[in-house]
Design an enzyme around this catalytic site. Structure first.
Site, PDB file in Angstrom:
ATOM      1  N   GLY A  73      32.511 -53.194 -44.326  1.00 51.52           N
ATOM      2  CA  GLY A  73      33.671 -52.947 -45.188  1.00 51.52           C
ATOM      3  C   GLY A  73      33.941 -51.480 -45.442  1.00 51.52           C
ATOM      4  O   GLY A  73      34.686 -51.133 -46.376  1.00 51.52           O
ATOM      5  N   HIS A 138      26.940 -44.125 -42.808  1.00 50.88           N
ATOM      6  CA  HIS A 138      26.230 -45.373 -42.519  1.00 50.88           C
ATOM      7  C   HIS A 138      24.733 -45.178 -42.719  1.00 50.88           C
ATOM      8  O   HIS A 138      23.952 -46.094 -42.433  1.00 50.88           O
ATOM      9  CB  HIS A 138      26.495 -45.812 -41.071  1.00 50.88           C
ATOM     10  N   SER A 168      31.011 -59.466 -36.767  1.00 52.38           N
ATOM     11  CA  SER A 168      31.950 -58.344 -36.724  1.00 52.38           C
ATOM     12  C   SER A 168      31.445 -57.267 -35.772  1.00 52.38           C
ATOM     13  O   SER A 168      32.201 -56.729 -34.958  1.00 52.38           O
ATOM     14  CB  SER A 168      32.115 -57.773 -38.144  1.00 52.38           C
TER      15      SER A 168
HETATM   16  P1  PAP Z   1      32.726 -49.508 -39.449  1.00 51.23           P
HETATM   17  O1  PAP Z   1      31.314 -49.796 -39.833  1.00 51.23           O
HETATM   18  O2  PAP Z   1      32.907 -49.378 -37.967  1.00 51.23           O
HETATM   19  O3  PAP Z   1      33.327 -48.381 -40.213  1.00 51.23           O
HETATM   20  P2  PAP Z   1      33.772 -51.485 -41.224  1.00 51.23           P
HETATM   21  O4  PAP Z   1      35.079 -51.045 -41.761  1.00 51.23           O
HETATM   22  O5  PAP Z   1      32.578 -51.324 -42.085  1.00 51.23           O
HETATM   23  O6  PAP Z   1      33.545 -50.822 -39.792  1.00 51.23           O
HETATM   24  O7  PAP Z   1      33.852 -53.030 -40.873  1.00 51.23           O
HETATM   25  C1  PAP Z   1      34.919 -53.567 -40.164  1.00 51.23           C
HETATM   26  C2  PAP Z   1      35.205 -54.920 -40.772  1.00 51.23           C
HETATM   27  O8  PAP Z   1      35.969 -54.738 -41.972  1.00 51.23           O
HETATM   28  C3  PAP Z   1      36.037 -55.773 -39.859  1.00 51.23           C
HETATM   29  O9  PAP Z   1      35.641 -57.108 -40.139  1.00 51.23           O
HETATM   30  P3  PAP Z   1      35.865 -58.349 -39.133  1.00 51.23           P
HETATM   31  O10 PAP Z   1      35.359 -57.932 -37.804  1.00 51.23           O
HETATM   32  O11 PAP Z   1      35.069 -59.475 -39.719  1.00 51.23           O
HETATM   33  O12 PAP Z   1      37.319 -58.623 -39.141  1.00 51.23           O
HETATM   34  C4  PAP Z   1      37.439 -55.467 -40.346  1.00 51.23           C
HETATM   35  O13 PAP Z   1      38.378 -56.427 -39.966  1.00 51.23           O
HETATM   36  C5  PAP Z   1      37.210 -55.440 -41.827  1.00 51.23           C
HETATM   37  N1  PAP Z   1      38.256 -54.714 -42.561  1.00 51.23           N
HETATM   38  C6  PAP Z   1      38.882 -53.582 -42.183  1.00 51.23           C
HETATM   39  N2  PAP Z   1      39.785 -53.220 -43.099  1.00 51.23           N
HETATM   40  C7  PAP Z   1      39.743 -54.151 -44.073  1.00 51.23           C
HETATM   41  C8  PAP Z   1      40.479 -54.322 -45.298  1.00 51.23           C
HETATM   42  N3  PAP Z   1      41.424 -53.481 -45.669  1.00 51.23           N
HETATM   43  N4  PAP Z   1      40.164 -55.386 -46.059  1.00 51.23           N
HETATM   44  C9  PAP Z   1      39.199 -56.255 -45.688  1.00 51.23           C
HETATM   45  N5  PAP Z   1      38.487 -56.146 -44.536  1.00 51.23           N
HETATM   46  C10 PAP Z   1      38.759 -55.102 -43.739  1.00 51.23           C
END
Ligand code: PAP
Length: 328
Positions: A73, A138, A168
């Site tokens: 997230g 991270h 994810s």
């Molecule tokens: P990162 O570790 O690469 O920065 P991160 O943002 O922590 O990624 O995680 C991505 C997840 O957050 C994705 O989940 P999913 O694969 O289960 O779909 C992504 O879709 C979700 N995500 C991104 N933006 C939002 C948002 N605004 N609200 C809720 N979930 C979100």
């Protein structure tokens, strides 16, 4: 680089990091081998980046560090924190016209402290940012530069149900590199052995969890699922923690809901800046911007993991978190 450092002292420090990394335990990782650095599995490049930050990062008391295990997230938390702390400059009312989030990825607005090759991206680029800085990481709590705790920077951590993190992560890895397809079974194996990037995930959670209990005014621990279930409540809590609580007038005018809507998955996912094109957003390789926005739901693991996998991972996580007061 500290201006008082000589070229040879910089080279010597880099060589020392190289030497240290070569002594670390090594195992199979996603795409490339990982090394075990102070209890966490990372690529050798990231281990060196973390070591360099421990030496060179200069925290400020008013820094706000947004922390998360990968795929828990981070993008959402970046959007929310940026919007909250900047809302006197960038209004969220109406269509939020001209708001930076409408034309920038959350990752462009809140940079990561560590980068796979911090030696190529000098720490000085973080020093150039105006206070109060919003920074992301991270890194597990115990790998944060010790100076962050010493100066008292606040930390917001977002955690997520581990099975959803795994799913994810698996999708993300396969979407950003077509050259190294990873089977779900392989991703599951690494993840449940604790060997995923910045894993074990349970130790990542526990580090921040314990610190949030020890220092509740400095470390806020959030859960993705709870935020999804009641975003208004959690955005208010976040605003208070960040020192920018909503006024009664703002609440009455619907400002909390406006922040929630602006930072919502659907809103951000559909913006051209997040849905098309590539960018090197996290500093490790160019990737489709859309890879940060997949489906943003709770419980998607059920569409991918077998019951046996789910049971196995649940059992491991429950055992690892036992007695901590933290559960998913
Ligand atoms: P990162 O570790 O690469 O920065 P991160 O943002 O922590 O990624 O995680 C991505 C997840 O957050 C994705 O989940 P999913 O694969 O289960 O779909 C992504 O879709 C979700 N995500 C991104 N933006 C939002 C948002 N605004 N609200 C809720 N979930 C979100």
């Amino acid at each position: 680089m500290d201006p008082t450092q000589t070229k040879s002292s910089v080279d010597n420090a880099a060589e020392e990091r190289e030497r240290l990394v070569s002594t670390l335990p090594i195992r199979e990782g996603f795409w490339k081998p990982y090394v075990l650095y102070r209890g966490f599995w990372v690529s050798p490049q990231v281990a060196k980046s973390v070591m360099l930050l421990q030496d060179e990062f200069k925290p400020r008391a008013d820094d706000i560090i947004l922390a998360a295990c990968p795929k828990s997230g981070t993008t959402w938390l970046k959007a929310l924190a940026f919007t909250l702390v900047n809302r006197s400059r960038h209004a969220v009312a109406g269509d939020a016209d001209g708001h930076p989030l409408l034309v920038n990825s959350p990752h462009d607005l809140v940079p990561f402290i560590e980068k796979p090759d911090r030696e190529l991206y000098p720490v000085a680029e973080l020093e150039a940012l105006a206070s109060p800085r919003l920074l992301a990481t991270h890194m597990p709590f115990t790998l944060l530069p010790a100076s962050i705790s010493a100066v008292g920077s606040r930390v917001v951590y977002i955690s997520r149900e581990p099975k959803d993190v795994l799913v994810s992560l698996w999708h993300y890895l396969n979407s950003v590199s077509k050259d190294h397809f990873i089977k779900l079974e392989k991703a599951f194996e690494l993840f449940s052995e604790g060997g995923s990037y910045f894993g074990p995930v349970w130790d990542h959670y526990l580090g921040y969890w314990k610190q949030s209990i020890a220092e509740p005014d400095r470390v806020l621990f959030l859960k993705y699922e709870e935020m999804m279930a009641d975003p208004v409540k959690h955005v208010k809590t976040l605003a208070e923690f960040l020192g920018v609580p909503f006024t009664v007038d703002e609440v009455d005018a619907g400002a909390v809901e406006q922040v929630v809507d602006l930072c919502s998955f659907q809103k951000l996912k559909n913006l051209p800046v997040n849905s098309s094109g590539t960018s090197n957003l996290a500093g490790w390789m160019p990737m489709e911007k859309s890879s940060y926005f997949r489906n943003g739901t709770v419980g998607d693991w059920a569409n991918h993991l077998t019951q046996e996998m789910a049971y196995k991972l649940d059992t491991i996580v429950q055992e690892k978190l036992k007695g901590s007061g933290l559960a998913f």
